[in-house]
Enzyme design. Structure first.
Site: not given
Ligand SMILES: [Zn+2]
Ligand SMILES: *[C@@H]1O[C@H](CO)[C@@H](O)[C@H](O)[C@H]1NC(C)=O
Ligand SMILES: *[C@@H]1O[C@H](CO)[C@@H](O)[C@H](O)[C@H]1NC(C)=O
Length: 522
Positions: A142, A144, A175, A209-210, A236, A482
């Site tokens: 992903h 984003d 990520d 995705e987030e 994934d 994150h």
């Molecule tokens: Zn992710």
């Protein structure tokens, strides 16, 4: 005689009991020891059966090394932030599309690659194989990222891609832009070397995705379903190579996610008649709701350690633990209740033991002298693989046990199906082989992701979904996910490119080697 009779019989009875207990213990111990030893013997055979394949070598030279890092840094510098479903930086997403075209000219010009934009900002690539009979697979990543602010304590601005001591810092470095860019960079180099796959594959790059992937991933799935696509497997994001993270484990472990926990977000509310604080009722809406929340916290969901895929994780890793842990891990059939009790003591390991319960919001009251009619709270549960959403809802209801507390399901889904990881599981074995070719010192094991990924939307297209990238996590790194100071080493990013470069070629294998063959028979 009449006096001594019963006593004598009791003594004899006790003796028999003790002997039986000793005998059972001995038998269990023997079985456990044999299992422990047989694990030791099996590891040597991890890859013995594979034929030698003639993959094109990546041969990354200095110019390419600089180029691939420059492309990656540009990707990090574009703030493709998703804050909420309605707050995503679409300007950045359009800019990202431009970057992809500039960085990967061969991918976008090759007649072998079909590219389309889905839901305005997501990307779907299709590279047909020369042997259409081979079921295609799909790589997902992903674009984003979650928000990041320098003032939270970053050593380098989060969208700077600044280099410090061989690491590139920035939101998205682990990520998930390392996979977005790594996959396309690998394809760029493969195409430039004249490669054409035998087995076709898709690449899906979601843009939200987030915030659950309701636009990107779900529309990619819709498009593929319309075309009747079935996928051999999906790879994934999710788990990583853990080095020094699992205490007691010798050497790094590559955990390939074979399932994800489910989720439930519940809204609890209590509505009472309003009143003045000078004449309060015996119970307030705040008091009733607080008591309900306390009951939920004091009565955690049942311990289920050993009933889900976490069991496979420990069984695969057992031989890399020292005694006595090795003995315990090899024999979860006997020790899982014990291990579950140890693991539930820490929040990070407790997540593998049960459905977790987190109270995330609690709101009530507007004025100091008014008794508020309404009190509301939100609870977020992450559902263990051995439980269903419905079972969790029933348990919450009975634990709260108070009709005055209204329980509403805001959203939720069951744990994801468990993908297979035995010798016949094509996707799992291909990923495993590619990891071991690149990192022979690593132990590969199935794992469970406690967070969710875009791949959860793909379950109608495949029965085999794996969640992994060869990103190395050392102690302290999981917190960067994150969090602040998200980073990846330059070396590790290059390894990711090489990983996808070989993975794509390894997927050309028509079928896996026979699990019972051995090198001597070749
Ligand atoms: Zn992710
Ligand atoms: C959105 O991204 C653009 C760059 O593409 C950037 O200039 C802008 O500041 C971003 N907006 C926000 C709110 O961060
Ligand atoms: C998943 O497996 C079931 C049972 O083996 C099979 O019927 C189904 O078609 C499979 N689904 C996909 C998407 O491959």
């Amino acid at each position: 005689m009449t006096d001594r009779g019963p006593k004598f019989r009791i003594a004899k009875f006790l003796k028999i009991i003790i002997c039986t207990v000793l005998f059972i213990t001995l038998v269990l111990f023997t079985i456990a020891s044999v299992r422990t030893l047989s694990l030791d013997v099996n590891i040597g055979l991890q890859l013995a059966q594979w034929e030698k394949v003639n993959n094109i070598a990546p041969d990354i030279n200095q110019r390419q090394r600089e180029e691939l890092l420059a492309n990656f840094k540009e990707a990090i510098r574009i703030p493709t932030v998703s804050s909420t479903n309605t707050d995503i930086n679409t300007t950045a997403l359009l800019e990202f599309h431009k970057l992809l075209r500039k960085a990967f000219p061969t991918v976008f010009s090759s007649s072998l690659v079909h590219h389309e934009v889905v839901a305005d900002y997501s990307h779907l690539f299709w590279v047909p194989g020369t042997q259409p009979a081979l079921a295609p697979y799909m790589l997902l990543a992903h674009i984003d990222v979650v928000p990041a602010s320098e003032s939270d304590g970053w050593e380098a601005p989060p969208f700077s891609a600044k280099e410090i001591d061989g690491f590139i810092y920035g939101r998205g470095t682990i990520d998930d832009k390392q996979s977005v860019m790594g996959i396309l960079q690998a394809l760029e180099y493969l195409l430039a070397k004249g490669y054409a796959p035998r087995r076709g594959f898709y690449i899906g790059l979601g843009h939200d995705e987030e915030v659950s992937g309701f636009q990107g991933a779900m529309n990619i799935v819709r498009v593929l379903k319309q075309r009747g696509v079935r996928l051999a497997f999906v790879l994934d994001e999710g788990l990583a190579v853990l080095d020094g993270i699992i205490s007691g484990l010798e050497g790094p472990a590559a955990l390939i996610g074979i399932s994800e926990k489910g989720q439930a977000t519940l809204k609890l509310s209590v509505l009472m008649t309003p009143g003045h604080s000078s004449m309060p009722p015996r119970e307030s809406s705040i008091g009733i709701l607080a008591a309900a929340i306390k009951r939920l916290e004091e009565n955690p969901m049942p311990r289920l350690f050993g009933y889900g895929p976490e069991r496979g994780t420990f069984e695969h890793l057992a031989h890399k633990f020292k005694l006595p842990l090795k003995f315990i891990m090899s024999n979860l059939w006997l020790f899982s209740p014990l291990l579950g009790r140890v693991m539930e003591r820490r929040p990070d390991t407790n997540a593998f033991v049960r459905t977790t319960t987190a109270v995330t919001m609690f709101n009530s009251g507007v004025k100091v002298n008014v008794i508020p009619p309404l009190a509301e709270a939100y609870v977020n549960l992450r559902i263990h693989s051995a439980q269903s959403l419905q079972e969790v809802l029933d348990l919450v209801q009975s634990t709260i046990g108070d009709q005055r507390v209204k329980i509403e399901l805001v959203d939720g889904f069951d744990p994801l199906p468990i993908s297979s990881y035995d010798e016949k599981s094509f996707g799992f074995q291909i990923i495993k082989k590619t990891v071991l070719d690149l990192f022979p010192e690593v132990t590969v094991a199935p794992g469970i992701t406690v967070g969710n990924t875009d791949s959860r939307h793909f379950k109608e297209l495949t029965n085999a979904t794996y969640r992994f990238a060869p990103t190395w996590f050392k102690p302290g790194d999981p917190q960067r996910f994150h969090g602040i100071n998200e980073r990846i080493s330059k070396k590790n990013y290059e390894e990711l490119v090489v990983f996808y470069f070989h993975l794509i070629q390894n997927c050309d294998t028509e079928k896996l080697p026979d699990p019972h063959s051995s090198v001597h028979e070749l």
